[in-house]
Motif scaffolding. Structure first.
Motif, PDB file in Angstrom:
ATOM      1  N   GLY A   1       9.160   8.070  16.310  1.00 20.60           N
ATOM      2  CA  GLY A   1      10.548   8.495  16.214  1.00 20.60           C
ATOM      3  C   GLY A   1      11.227   7.892  14.997  1.00 20.60           C
ATOM      4  N   PRO A   2      12.401   7.273  15.193  1.00 21.32           N
ATOM      5  CA  PRO A   2      13.084   6.682  14.036  1.00 21.32           C
ATOM      6  C   PRO A   2      12.421   5.385  13.556  1.00 21.32           C
ATOM      7  N   GLY A   3      11.452   4.866  14.263  1.00 16.31           N
ATOM      8  CA  GLY A   3      10.795   3.640  13.817  1.00 16.31           C
ATOM      9  C   GLY A   3      10.635   2.655  14.946  1.00 16.31           C
ATOM     10  N   ILE A   4       9.586   1.840  14.872  1.00 16.05           N
ATOM     11  CA  ILE A   4       9.302   0.864  15.918  1.00 16.05           C
ATOM     12  C   ILE A   4       9.612  -0.518  15.367  1.00 16.05           C
ATOM     13  N   GLU A   5      10.381  -1.293  16.134  1.00 12.67           N
ATOM     14  CA  GLU A   5      10.758  -2.603  15.605  1.00 12.67           C
ATOM     15  C   GLU A   5      10.025  -3.746  16.304  1.00 12.67           C
ATOM     16  N   LEU A   6       9.450  -3.482  17.469  1.00 11.65           N
ATOM     17  CA  LEU A   6       8.779  -4.573  18.190  1.00 11.65           C
ATOM     18  C   LEU A   6       7.558  -4.025  18.917  1.00 11.65           C
ATOM     19  N   PHE A   7       6.434  -4.714  18.763  1.00 12.84           N
ATOM     20  CA  PHE A   7       5.217  -4.344  19.488  1.00 12.84           C
ATOM     21  C   PHE A   7       4.917  -5.415  20.517  1.00 12.84           C
ATOM     22  N   LEU A   8       4.508  -4.984  21.705  1.00 15.91           N
ATOM     23  CA  LEU A   8       4.130  -5.927  22.764  1.00 15.91           C
ATOM     24  C   LEU A   8       2.749  -5.559  23.252  1.00 15.91           C
ATOM     25  N   LEU A   9       1.927  -6.554  23.500  1.00 20.45           N
ATOM     26  CA  LEU A   9       0.622  -6.288  24.109  1.00 20.45           C
ATOM     27  C   LEU A   9       0.511  -7.183  25.321  1.00 20.45           C
ATOM     28  N   GLU A  10       0.315  -6.567  26.475  1.00 23.81           N
ATOM     29  CA  GLU A  10       0.297  -7.326  27.712  1.00 23.81           C
ATOM     30  C   GLU A  10      -1.016  -7.060  28.434  1.00 23.81           C
ATOM     31  N   ALA A  11      -1.564  -8.087  29.044  1.00 23.48           N
ATOM     32  CA  ALA A  11      -2.777  -7.925  29.852  1.00 23.48           C
ATOM     33  C   ALA A  11      -2.414  -8.246  31.289  1.00 23.48           C
ATOM     34  N   PRO A  12      -2.024  -7.236  32.093  1.00 23.43           N
ATOM     35  CA  PRO A  12      -1.603  -7.528  33.464  1.00 23.43           C
ATOM     36  C   PRO A  12      -2.751  -7.952  34.372  1.00 23.43           C
ATOM     37  N   LYS A  13      -3.975  -7.559  34.032  1.00 19.98           N
ATOM     38  CA  LYS A  13      -5.091  -7.936  34.905  1.00 19.98           C
ATOM     39  C   LYS A  13      -6.165  -8.624  34.064  1.00 19.98           C
ATOM     40  N   VAL A  14      -6.403  -9.872  34.387  1.00 22.12           N
ATOM     41  CA  VAL A  14      -7.352 -10.676  33.627  1.00 22.12           C
ATOM     42  C   VAL A  14      -8.351 -11.272  34.595  1.00 22.12           C
ATOM     43  N   GLU A  15      -9.618 -11.267  34.222  1.00 17.00           N
ATOM     44  CA  GLU A  15     -10.634 -11.857  35.101  1.00 17.00           C
ATOM     45  C   GLU A  15     -11.526 -12.771  34.296  1.00 17.00           C
ATOM     46  N   LYS A  16     -12.213 -13.635  35.012  1.00 18.23           N
ATOM     47  CA  LYS A  16     -13.158 -14.532  34.343  1.00 18.23           C
ATOM     48  C   LYS A  16     -14.330 -13.708  33.812  1.00 18.23           C
ATOM     49  N   THR A  17     -14.736 -13.976  32.580  1.00 17.73           N
ATOM     50  CA  THR A  17     -15.884 -13.231  32.049  1.00 17.73           C
ATOM     51  C   THR A  17     -17.156 -13.836  32.598  1.00 17.73           C
ATOM     52  N   ARG A  18     -18.111 -12.954  32.827  1.00 20.98           N
ATOM     53  CA  ARG A  18     -19.405 -13.455  33.263  1.00 20.98           C
ATOM     54  C   ARG A  18     -20.168 -13.900  32.038  1.00 20.98           C
ATOM     55  N   ILE A  19     -20.961 -14.920  32.227  1.00 20.60           N
ATOM     56  CA  ILE A  19     -21.729 -15.405  31.089  1.00 20.60           C
ATOM     57  C   ILE A  19     -22.816 -14.389  30.790  1.00 20.60           C
ATOM     58  N   ALA A  20     -22.851 -13.928  29.546  1.00 15.74           N
ATOM     59  CA  ALA A  20     -23.843 -12.915  29.174  1.00 15.74           C
ATOM     60  C   ALA A  20     -25.233 -13.518  29.255  1.00 15.74           C
ATOM     61  N   GLN A  21     -26.094 -12.786  29.902  1.00 16.83           N
ATOM     62  CA  GLN A  21     -27.443 -13.297  30.086  1.00 16.83           C
ATOM     63  C   GLN A  21     -28.413 -12.304  29.487  1.00 16.83           C
ATOM     64  N   GLY A  22     -29.319 -12.784  28.701  1.00 18.49           N
ATOM     65  CA  GLY A  22     -30.287 -11.903  28.063  1.00 18.49           C
ATOM     66  C   GLY A  22     -31.192 -11.274  29.096  1.00 18.49           C
ATOM     67  N   VAL A  23     -31.312  -9.973  29.031  1.00 18.48           N
ATOM     68  CA  VAL A  23     -32.189  -9.291  29.975  1.00 18.48           C
ATOM     69  C   VAL A  23     -33.592  -9.294  29.377  1.00 18.48           C
ATOM     70  N   LEU A  24     -34.506  -9.970  30.029  1.00 17.45           N
ATOM     71  CA  LEU A  24     -35.847 -10.090  29.467  1.00 17.45           C
ATOM     72  C   LEU A  24     -36.801  -9.110  30.120  1.00 17.45           C
ATOM     73  N   TRP A  25     -36.821  -9.113  31.430  1.00 14.39           N
ATOM     74  CA  TRP A  25     -37.851  -8.338  32.122  1.00 14.39           C
ATOM     75  C   TRP A  25     -37.312  -7.051  32.695  1.00 14.39           C
ATOM     76  N   ASN A  26     -36.109  -7.107  33.224  1.00 15.45           N
ATOM     77  CA  ASN A  26     -35.555  -5.928  33.870  1.00 15.45           C
ATOM     78  C   ASN A  26     -35.100  -4.944  32.800  1.00 15.45           C
ATOM     79  N   HIS A  27     -35.880  -3.912  32.595  1.00 17.77           N
ATOM     80  CA  HIS A  27     -35.562  -2.984  31.522  1.00 17.77           C
ATOM     81  C   HIS A  27     -34.415  -2.083  31.923  1.00 17.77           C
ATOM     82  N   GLY A  28     -33.406  -2.013  31.072  1.00 15.13           N
ATOM     83  CA  GLY A  28     -32.355  -1.029  31.264  1.00 15.13           C
ATOM     84  C   GLY A  28     -31.581  -1.181  32.540  1.00 15.13           C
TER      85      GLY A  28
END
Lengths: 500, 244
Positions: free
Chosen positions: A324-351
């Protein structure tokens, strides 16, 4: 770790708070009073006046007969709240979670904090001596539940009570029922029945207590003993995941919006990585010069803190932001946050489905085409074809039972069975031919019937007798007849699926 | 001299195939798709993975036959590779039915999208992701531009795509590596047993890049495709199993 709570009781909160605000009152004799039914009733007294027999609840005229040169100050109803909030913020040096307990107390969640002061007793003593230096008389108790700590602070025998974990029950037994924060009517009824301490009734049948004194008493007992959770409302709430980006000049171009989004994602993701979390939902808001707020939202299948992936998800929706006429403020909100799982290398289980890239792909699909378009099915223990599989709740959910393959099942199933006209001269034999959508199919080979009941405990209806049939062209179909043969009326047949 | 020339020609043929975007099958998939006699029609005599295959269907029964044939190919691919995505306008595939082709239906993700544009976009996006074994797309139609986009996607990722499309009176040429038509045939009953037997199809390979088109009659038994003409000898070699 078991939770530990500290309850602080300020018996003379208002008078000591007033002395702290006006130091000239320090050695004066004064009371705080408020008008009630045409009389001035005392709401708080200073320590000097109390020693001479004046107590809160007396009228000012009565107090003057005991102490002649008494100074009467006007009551400020908002004062206890203000004082407690100030003291609460001051107490954040002891623990991050502090809640006010109106009208005259504070509750601190001291879980995992006491070792920094060299033990629980030292911790509580440190709090008391510091508050003493500020001019506040306190009684402090520490226990495993808010209810017990609060009761012991107000009705305990000593200035400082530290109850070891798990010993809340013996500690509160000698206290009067009022310590449980009961309604006045309940306290009076208990008193009338001669139940003067908590120990007199705490071991009674719960149904009896409930019938005589209501559910409130049981709740309070449960909270004091830790059987029921008692949430605290902390003064300083946990900081939300929100990033702001004000613009010196209003932004109107797509490039500008993209740059702003990238910056915001970068800072937000840095914080998420630091805290070991990933966002599941994010909302990007653009506040325009004319007061309109434009917003777009995304969701992810696995918690993510990858700015590039999140940007790709937003990129599909940036068109929806009208500058429109222009944006003066940007907001970024994360309403839902969870603990990330530790990435584990898949060695044997293919796909497997644990692949982050797969989750990112699905995020892109649902982001563009709408949620609920990606399905994964697991076996369900039902014979009825429509119920023999169920939607999986997540990508990683494993089937509880195996897929059955002992009965012929078609590869394609019609959502709603389509009625067909058949010629079936011999009861319980497969038909000779059937007509579907005007086309006649002559049956050359057939298997069946396989009777499947409608599972009356789920839905009512007649059973189905399924036949696998093959017509003259070699096409294979799954037909069924609904219900039993009846001599007088013809049976309805349906086409339900196609075999490969 | 003759041998040298033959060598050079074979080398040049390989180069042409590579330039056309067709590489030899990935190592883990080589030889895993057992199409029986059909394999002779393909370049290198292996099923071309990392390419888009086009299947033409007309009736619902033929579509089911085609889906069964594709499921049979997936059986070989999914055993050694990642999950599979099946894109269709509506839920038409019956997951327990896939079990008869040796697939575990919980390893397949189903994507349903209503519009043709969305279906094509979803298929292209899925084909770009290299962790998948295959993507099956049931599209109402496929024009040359769309097929070119799909081909470009698989050339980068090496995923195999299967497009199931409706037969239309004028079939445009597409950039797909092959064009198939599968029609159901009367089922094969070993030793003239009564009832419906093993699924049989007429498999017509109408077009194959760098190979020889042809027509075969195949049936599915014991997790493999076999030619109908030597069914009797094949069935004799399969050990009997107890069916619960």
């Amino acid at each position: 770790m078991s939770s530990r709570f500290v309850a602080i009781w300020f018996p003379d909160l208002v008078s000591e708070g007033m002395i702290r605000r006006r130091p000239q009152l320090k050695d004066k004799l004064f009371v705080v009073a408020a008008p009630e039914h045409g009389r001035m009733r005392i709401t708080a007294v200073c320590a000097g006046v109390r020693r001479q027999g004046v107590y809160a609840g007396m009228t000012v005229a009565d107090a003057r007969t005991l102490v002649a040169d008494i100074q009467v100050l006007d009551d400020a109803p908002a004062l206890p709240g203000q004082l407690l909030t100030g003291l609460g913020y001051w107490c954040i040096r002891y623990t991050p979670t502090v809640a006010t307990d109106l009208p005259d107390g504070l509750v601190l969640d001291a879980t995992g904090c006491t070792h920094l002061w060299g033990g629980e007793a030292a911790y509580v003593e440190a709090i008391q001596s510091c508050l003493q230096a500020l001019g506040y008389t306190t009684r402090i108790a520490m226990a495993g539940t808010v209810g017990a700590a609060r009761a012991l602070a107000r009705y305990g025998q000593r200035q400082i009570t530290v109850t070891p974990p798990g010993e809340e029950k013996p500690a509160i037994l000698p206290l009067p029922p009022a310590a449980l924060r009961l309604e006045t009517a309940v306290t009076e009824r208990l008193q009338k029945l001669g139940l003067c301490t908590i120990g007199h009734f705490i071991n009674m049948e719960r149904s009896v207590l409930r019938r005589r004194f209501g559910l409130g008493l049981l709740n309070r007992i449960d909270q004091a003993l830790g059987w029921k959770e008692e949430p605290l409302l902390p003064l300083q709430p946990v900081e939300p995941f929100l990033e702001r980006l004000p613009c010196p000049e209003p932004v109107v171009t797509r490039t500008g919006i993209e740059i702003a989004l990238q910056q915001l994602l970068h800072t937000l993701c840095e914080r998420l990585v630091k805290e070991g979390r990933g966002l599941c939902k994010a909302v990007f808001k653009a506040c325009r010069v004319d007061g309109e707020i434009q917003q777009i939202a995304i969701g992810t299948h696995l918690p993510s803190c990858q700015p590039t992936h999140l940007f790709k998800l937003f990129e599909l929706k940036i068109d929806q932001v009208a500058p429109g006429p222009g944006i003066e403020l940007f907001l970024l909100e994360a309403p839902k946050v969870e603990k990330t799982r530790i990435a584990q290398g898949v060695l044997w289980n293919h796909g497997g489905f644990n692949d982050n890239r797969l989750a990112e792909l699905l995020d892109r699909l649902t982001g563009k085409l709408g949620s609920g378009i990606v399905h994964r099915y697991l076996p369900d223990e039902h014979y009825w074809p429509e119920r023999s599989f169920k939607e999986a709740a997540s990508l990683t959910e494993q089937p509880v039972t195996g897929w059955r393959d002992d009965r012929p099942r078609p590869l394609r199933l019609l959502r709603i069975p389509e009625p067909v006209e058949v010629a079936a001269p011999v009861p319980d034999y497969p038909p000779i031919h059937f007509r579907h959508k005007g086309q006649l199919h002559t049956i050359k080979k057939a298997d069946g019937p396989e009777r499947i009941e409608a599972e009356w405990w789920i839905a009512e209806g007649e059973h189905r007798d399924y036949y696998v049939v093959e017509d003259e062209t070699g096409a294979r179909y799954w037909l069924f007849r609904l219900g039993h043969y009846a001599g007088n009326k013809p049976c309805q047949w349906y086409l339900h699926g196609y075999f490969a | 001299m003759d041998g040298v020339q033959r060598n050079i020609i074979a080398h040049l043929q390989r180069d042409i195939l590579r330039l056309q975007g067709q590489s030899p099958a990935a190592k883990q998939l080589a030889g895993k798709v057992n199409l029986g006699p059909v394999l002779n029609a393909f370049p290198y005599k292996v099923f071309p993975t990392g390419a888009v295959h086009e299947y033409i269907t007309d009736t619902p029964a033929a579509t089911a036959a085609t889906a069964g044939f594709v499921a049979g190919i997936l059986n070989g691919m999914m055993r050694h590779s990642g999950p599979c995505i099946w894109i269709s306008p509506d839920r038409v595939v019956f997951p327990p039915g896939l079990r008869s082709f040796g697939l575990s239906p919980d390893r397949i993700l189903f994507v349903n999208a209503g519009k043709k544009k969305d279906l094509c976009w979803a298929m292209e996006t899925c084909l770009q992701m290299d962790g998948l074994s295959a993507v099956v797309g049931e599209l109402p139609d496929l024009d040359f531009t769309a097929s070119r986009r799909l081909q470009l996607a698989v050339e980068k990722s090496g995923v195999t795509g299967f497009v199931l499309r409706q037969k239309s009176p004028n079939l445009h040429p597409t950039a797909c590596v092959s064009r198939w038509q599968i029609t159901p045939l009367a089922s094969y009953c070993p030793e003239d047993l009564p009832g419906v037997g093993l699924p049989c199809w007429r498999v017509e390979l109408l077009k194959i890049r760098g190979g020889k088109p042809g027509s075969w009659q195949l049936f599915w038994v014991d997790d493999a495709f076999r030619a109908l003409q030597d069914a009797a000898t094949d069935m004799a070699s399969i050990p009997l199993r107890k069916i619960s």
